[in-house]
Design an enzyme around this catalytic site. Structure first.
Site, PDB file in Angstrom:
ATOM      1  N   HIS A 169       0.837  -1.208   0.000  1.00 40.44           N
ATOM      2  CA  HIS A 169       0.000   0.000   0.000  1.00 40.44           C
ATOM      3  C   HIS A 169       0.874   1.262   0.000  1.00 40.44           C
ATOM      4  O   HIS A 169       0.514   2.275  -0.576  1.00 40.44           O
ATOM      5  CB  HIS A 169      -0.937   0.009   1.215  1.00 40.44           C
ATOM      6  CG  HIS A 169      -1.997  -1.051   1.135  1.00 40.44           C
ATOM      7  ND1 HIS A 169      -3.337  -0.779   1.116  1.00 40.44           N
ATOM      8  CD2 HIS A 169      -1.900  -2.403   1.043  1.00 40.44           C
ATOM      9  CE1 HIS A 169      -4.025  -1.897   1.028  1.00 40.44           C
ATOM     10  NE2 HIS A 169      -3.167  -2.906   0.990  1.00 40.44           N
TER      11      HIS A 169
ATOM     12  N   ASP B 105      -6.244   5.472   2.397  1.00 39.94           N
ATOM     13  CA  ASP B 105      -6.381   4.061   2.040  1.00 39.94           C
ATOM     14  C   ASP B 105      -7.793   3.539   2.321  1.00 39.94           C
ATOM     15  O   ASP B 105      -8.486   4.017   3.218  1.00 39.94           O
ATOM     16  CB  ASP B 105      -5.388   3.269   2.891  1.00 39.94           C
ATOM     17  CG  ASP B 105      -5.069   1.922   2.290  1.00 39.94           C
ATOM     18  OD1 ASP B 105      -4.014   1.794   1.670  1.00 39.94           O
ATOM     19  OD2 ASP B 105      -5.905   0.995   2.437  1.00 39.94           O
TER      20      ASP B 105
ATOM     21  N   HIS C 219       1.942 -13.685  -7.776  1.00 41.16           N
ATOM     22  CA  HIS C 219       0.794 -14.027  -6.918  1.00 41.16           C
ATOM     23  C   HIS C 219      -0.416 -13.135  -7.257  1.00 41.16           C
ATOM     24  O   HIS C 219      -1.450 -13.267  -6.608  1.00 41.16           O
ATOM     25  CB  HIS C 219       1.169 -13.891  -5.443  1.00 41.16           C
ATOM     26  CG  HIS C 219       1.332 -12.464  -4.980  1.00 41.16           C
ATOM     27  ND1 HIS C 219       2.103 -11.536  -5.648  1.00 41.16           N
ATOM     28  CD2 HIS C 219       0.799 -11.791  -3.932  1.00 41.16           C
ATOM     29  CE1 HIS C 219       2.052 -10.378  -5.012  1.00 41.16           C
ATOM     30  NE2 HIS C 219       1.259 -10.499  -3.960  1.00 41.16           N
TER      31      HIS C 219
ATOM     32  N   TRP D 129      -2.006  -6.638  -6.939  1.00 42.64           N
ATOM     33  CA  TRP D 129      -2.230  -5.725  -8.061  1.00 42.64           C
ATOM     34  C   TRP D 129      -0.989  -4.928  -8.451  1.00 42.64           C
ATOM     35  O   TRP D 129      -0.749  -4.655  -9.623  1.00 42.64           O
ATOM     36  CB  TRP D 129      -3.423  -4.799  -7.820  1.00 42.64           C
ATOM     37  CG  TRP D 129      -3.664  -3.929  -9.027  1.00 42.64           C
ATOM     38  CD1 TRP D 129      -3.582  -2.572  -9.091  1.00 42.64           C
ATOM     39  CD2 TRP D 129      -3.983  -4.376 -10.367  1.00 42.64           C
ATOM     40  NE1 TRP D 129      -3.839  -2.134 -10.374  1.00 42.64           N
ATOM     41  CE2 TRP D 129      -4.090  -3.237 -11.177  1.00 42.64           C
ATOM     42  CE3 TRP D 129      -4.181  -5.633 -10.944  1.00 42.64           C
ATOM     43  CZ2 TRP D 129      -4.391  -3.305 -12.534  1.00 42.64           C
ATOM     44  CZ3 TRP D 129      -4.479  -5.703 -12.299  1.00 42.64           C
ATOM     45  CH2 TRP D 129      -4.579  -4.549 -13.075  1.00 42.64           C
ATOM     46  N   ASN D 130      -0.165  -4.556  -7.447  1.00 39.86           N
ATOM     47  CA  ASN D 130       1.038  -3.802  -7.831  1.00 39.86           C
ATOM     48  C   ASN D 130       1.894  -4.642  -8.767  1.00 39.86           C
ATOM     49  O   ASN D 130       2.337  -4.173  -9.814  1.00 39.86           O
ATOM     50  CB  ASN D 130       1.866  -3.424  -6.600  1.00 39.86           C
ATOM     51  CG  ASN D 130       1.143  -2.438  -5.720  1.00 39.86           C
ATOM     52  OD1 ASN D 130       0.821  -1.341  -6.140  1.00 39.86           O
ATOM     53  ND2 ASN D 130       0.844  -2.849  -4.494  1.00 39.86           N
ATOM     54  N   SER D 131       2.110  -5.892  -8.396  1.00 38.18           N
ATOM     55  CA  SER D 131       2.939  -6.758  -9.241  1.00 38.18           C
ATOM     56  C   SER D 131       2.280  -6.957 -10.602  1.00 38.18           C
ATOM     57  O   SER D 131       2.949  -6.906 -11.638  1.00 38.18           O
ATOM     58  CB  SER D 131       3.159  -8.112  -8.567  1.00 38.18           C
ATOM     59  OG  SER D 131       3.939  -7.937  -7.408  1.00 38.18           O
TER      60      SER D 131
ATOM     61  N   ALA E  74      -6.483 -12.517  -0.575  1.00 40.31           N
ATOM     62  CA  ALA E  74      -6.980 -11.145  -0.801  1.00 40.31           C
ATOM     63  C   ALA E  74      -7.857 -11.102  -2.064  1.00 40.31           C
ATOM     64  O   ALA E  74      -8.731 -11.944  -2.244  1.00 40.31           O
ATOM     65  CB  ALA E  74      -5.816 -10.167  -0.863  1.00 40.31           C
ATOM     66  N   GLU E  75      -7.579 -10.158  -2.987  1.00 39.24           N
ATOM     67  CA  GLU E  75      -8.401 -10.068  -4.206  1.00 39.24           C
ATOM     68  C   GLU E  75      -7.645 -10.662  -5.393  1.00 39.24           C
ATOM     69  O   GLU E  75      -7.957 -10.408  -6.551  1.00 39.24           O
ATOM     70  CB  GLU E  75      -8.824  -8.616  -4.434  1.00 39.24           C
ATOM     71  CG  GLU E  75      -7.945  -7.720  -5.259  1.00 39.24           C
ATOM     72  CD  GLU E  75      -6.527  -7.474  -4.759  1.00 39.24           C
ATOM     73  OE1 GLU E  75      -6.087  -8.081  -3.752  1.00 39.24           O
ATOM     74  OE2 GLU E  75      -5.822  -6.673  -5.404  1.00 39.24           O
TER      75      GLU E  75
HETATM   76  N1  UDP Z   1       8.348  -5.709  -4.329  1.00 37.55           N
HETATM   77  C1  UDP Z   1       9.667  -5.404  -4.598  1.00 37.55           C
HETATM   78  N2  UDP Z   1      10.603  -6.319  -4.297  1.00 37.55           N
HETATM   79  C2  UDP Z   1      10.318  -7.536  -3.765  1.00 37.55           C
HETATM   80  C3  UDP Z   1       8.958  -7.850  -3.522  1.00 37.55           C
HETATM   81  C4  UDP Z   1       7.995  -6.912  -3.822  1.00 37.55           C
HETATM   82  O1  UDP Z   1       9.967  -4.307  -5.092  1.00 37.55           O
HETATM   83  O2  UDP Z   1      11.225  -8.328  -3.508  1.00 37.55           O
HETATM   84  C5  UDP Z   1       7.311  -4.693  -4.602  1.00 37.55           C
HETATM   85  C6  UDP Z   1       6.586  -4.942  -5.901  1.00 37.55           C
HETATM   86  O3  UDP Z   1       7.254  -4.314  -6.976  1.00 37.55           O
HETATM   87  C7  UDP Z   1       5.217  -4.337  -5.603  1.00 37.55           C
HETATM   88  C8  UDP Z   1       5.038  -4.528  -4.109  1.00 37.55           C
HETATM   89  O4  UDP Z   1       6.332  -4.769  -3.592  1.00 37.55           O
HETATM   90  O5  UDP Z   1       5.224  -2.960  -5.895  1.00 37.55           O
HETATM   91  C9  UDP Z   1       4.150  -5.696  -3.749  1.00 37.55           C
HETATM   92  O6  UDP Z   1       2.821  -5.368  -3.960  1.00 37.55           O
HETATM   93  P1  UDP Z   1       1.765  -6.398  -4.502  1.00 37.55           P
HETATM   94  O7  UDP Z   1       0.466  -5.690  -4.607  1.00 37.55           O
HETATM   95  O8  UDP Z   1       2.247  -7.033  -5.741  1.00 37.55           O
HETATM   96  O9  UDP Z   1       1.729  -7.538  -3.442  1.00 37.55           O
HETATM   97  P2  UDP Z   1       1.549  -7.558  -1.851  1.00 37.55           P
HETATM   98  O10 UDP Z   1       2.915  -7.556  -1.290  1.00 37.55           O
HETATM   99  O11 UDP Z   1       0.758  -6.347  -1.469  1.00 37.55           O
HETATM  100  O12 UDP Z   1       0.829  -8.848  -1.637  1.00 37.55           O
END
Ligand code: UDP
Length: 485
Positions: free
Chosen positions: A21, A132, A374, A377-379, A397-398
């Site tokens: 987030h 958020d 996984h 959404w960011n990934s 999650a979603e």
């Molecule tokens: N991320 C990163 N390096 C890592 C693992 C994750 O930079 O080794 C960043 C990735 O680029 C993304 C965020 O962490 O921006 C993870 O967000 P995401 O929504 O994909 O997954 P969450 O961790 O919230 O389940």
């Protein structure tokens, strides 16, 4: 940078305390700054340390920026949380009794900051509050002082629409079992899910009550900011703006605001592999030959599952970069899952990253040709922005919704076979990992998938570029906030 659009509006950003987030919020701060806005990030003491480094680095490159952090008191122990439990990371690695309830407790404890938020809004009189989704109570706080509150969920339009239709029509309550498939009613396209994957909390449960408050705040707030671009999911963006939120602005992919090497490398700021080491390794590979494997900011696979992933990657014969996270040795965790002699055998073939990877830097490297994700959404949107086809492996999650978007709507993903939440799910075998990885990396269908993904990557860059859909939507929002002053 385009500064004409705005006299300095002042935007407060209040991210939930989790890497997934805070990272996109940092990108949003950069985006708003590029339109001349002054920004203040609101957070708790330990999270401020995570944010400070990135902000300092950004300010060093752009000396005229006004970006600050306001730290709110968050006394974990007094709030019934273990010391240091003000970030989801802490919870992911917490192994003591009661760990299961901690996330819920953390969600409920955030309201402690309401009074502090209101005092800050009253004294600073900001142009708007971007808070958020997990702070639904902040809409009322902002409204009290005539300040518009924007919600940031951090997910796709598609998932937001799915959640809306799930809670409106409740199809999961009309099926025989949690694994019986149903079509989500009311949505564009026939999206088939199971109750297990839809992951909707019952309204009467504590989590269900929080989700209900979140839904209500979605429709009562000034609007919603979405890290997506219109062309990616236009049917769902339209559905969302018409039926769910009062208004929505699509301003992504926000990660694309990181243009320089150092910005991409430093994103997230956790303990990290040296980015030069990583780049050197990637440089030795042919274009499109490497698959990047990462499951987000926290990794909760069992040792048994990790072993199968290792074996599957090996038998797929593809080069890979695999982020395995770091075991918490203080809590007695050991890395016991690697097959005997694995790293030695994989030397030159597979790079294992323990800890934090410079993800955006890796995804953007020409050697990388696929992504096992996984579906956080960011990934997912970072993978889309990099123009990559993906192996989808949702865990909770979603993420199952995002998976459907990638596999069925966009046609750029191949499901590894995960059909249930990871905490209940079966083991995914090495054969399944091998098969999905090969399917994404080679063959005729893979080529078609790759072409579609590449096109989406190009569309993403157009969207955030001068005059693009996300670029223009952000400008419209900033202009509107400016005219309200
Ligand atoms: N991320 C990163 N390096 C890592 C693992 C994750 O930079 O080794 C960043 C990735 O680029 C993304 C965020 O962490 O921006 C993870 O967000 P995401 O929504 O994909 O997954 P969450 O961790 O919230 O389940």
């Amino acid at each position: 940078m385009n500064k004409q659009v705005s006299e300095r509006i002042h935007v407060l950003f209040f991210p939930f305390m989790a890497h997934g987030h805070m990272i996109p919020v940092l990108d949003m701060v950069k985006l708003f700054s590029s339109r001349g806005a002054k920004s203040t990030i609101l957070t708790t003491p330990s999270n401020s340390k995570i944010l400070e480094k990135s902000i300092e680095a950004f300010k060093n490159q752009n000396t005229d920026l006004e970006i600050g952090i306001k730290i709110f008191d968050f006394p974990c122990v007094d709030l019934g949380l273990p010391e240091g439990c003000d970030n989801v990371d802490f919870i992911s690695s917490y192994k003591k009794p009661g760990a299961g309830d901690l996330l819920l407790k953390l969600f409920m404890s955030t309201k402690y900051m309401k009074q502090q938020l209101e005092s800050f809004i009253e004294t600073t009189k900001p142009s708007c509050l971007v808070a958020d989704m997990f702070f639904p109570w902040s809409t009322e706080s902002a409204e009290k002082f005539g300040v518009p509150r924007l919600v940031f969920h951090g997910t796709s339009f598609f998932s937001l629409c799915c959640f809306y239709n799930m809670s409106t029509h409740k199809p999961h309550t009309q099926v025989a079992t949690s694994s019986t498939p149903f079509v989500i009613p009311g949505l564009p396209g026939d999206i088939v899910m199971t109750a297990e994957q839809a992951n909707v909390a019952d309204d009467e449960t504590p989590m269900g009550k929080i989700m209900k408050e979140i839904r209500e705040s979605e429709s009562t707030s000034f609007g919603v900011l979405v890290n997506s671009f219109y062309e990616l999911e236009s049917a769902y963006a339209d559905f969302y703006s018409t039926n769910v939120a009062k208004r929505a602005w699509h301003i992504g992919p926000v990660s694309l605001c990181n243009r320089e090497f150092a910005e991409k490398a430093g994103r997230g700021q956790k303990e990290s592999i040296h980015e030069q080491e990583c780049l050197k390794w990637l440089e030795s590979k042919t274009p499109g030959s490497v698959i990047y494997v990462s499951f987000g900011s926290g990794n909760n696979f069992t040792n048994e599952q990790m072993f199968e992933i290792a074996a599957g990657l090996e038998s797929s014969e593809q080069s890979f970069v695999w982020v395995v996270g770091k075991k918490n040795e203080n809590q007695g965790e050991k890395e016991e899952w690697l097959p005997e002699g694995y790293e030695e055998r994989m030397k030159g073939k597979g790079l294992i990253i323990r800890g934090w990877a410079p993800q955006v830097l890796i995804l953007d490297h020409r050697a990388v040709g696929g992504f096992v994700t996984h579906c956080g959404w960011n990934s997912a949107i970072e993978g889309i922005a990099a123009g990559l086809p993906m192996v989808t492996w949702p865990k909770g999650a979603e993420q199952f919704y995002n998976e459907k978007l990638l596999t069925e709507v966009l046609g750029i993903g191949v499901n590894v076979g995960a059909t249930e939440l990871v905490k209940k799910g079966r083991l995914i075998s090495r054969e399944e990992v091998d098969k999905a990885v090969r399917e994404v990396m080679s063959g005729e269908e893979a080529e078609e998938r790759r072409i579609r993904a590449k096109k989406l990557g190009e569309m993403a860059r157009v969207a955030v570029g001068d005059g693009g859909s996300s670029y223009s939507d952000l400008n419209r929002l900033v202009e509107e906030l400016n005219s309200r002053k």
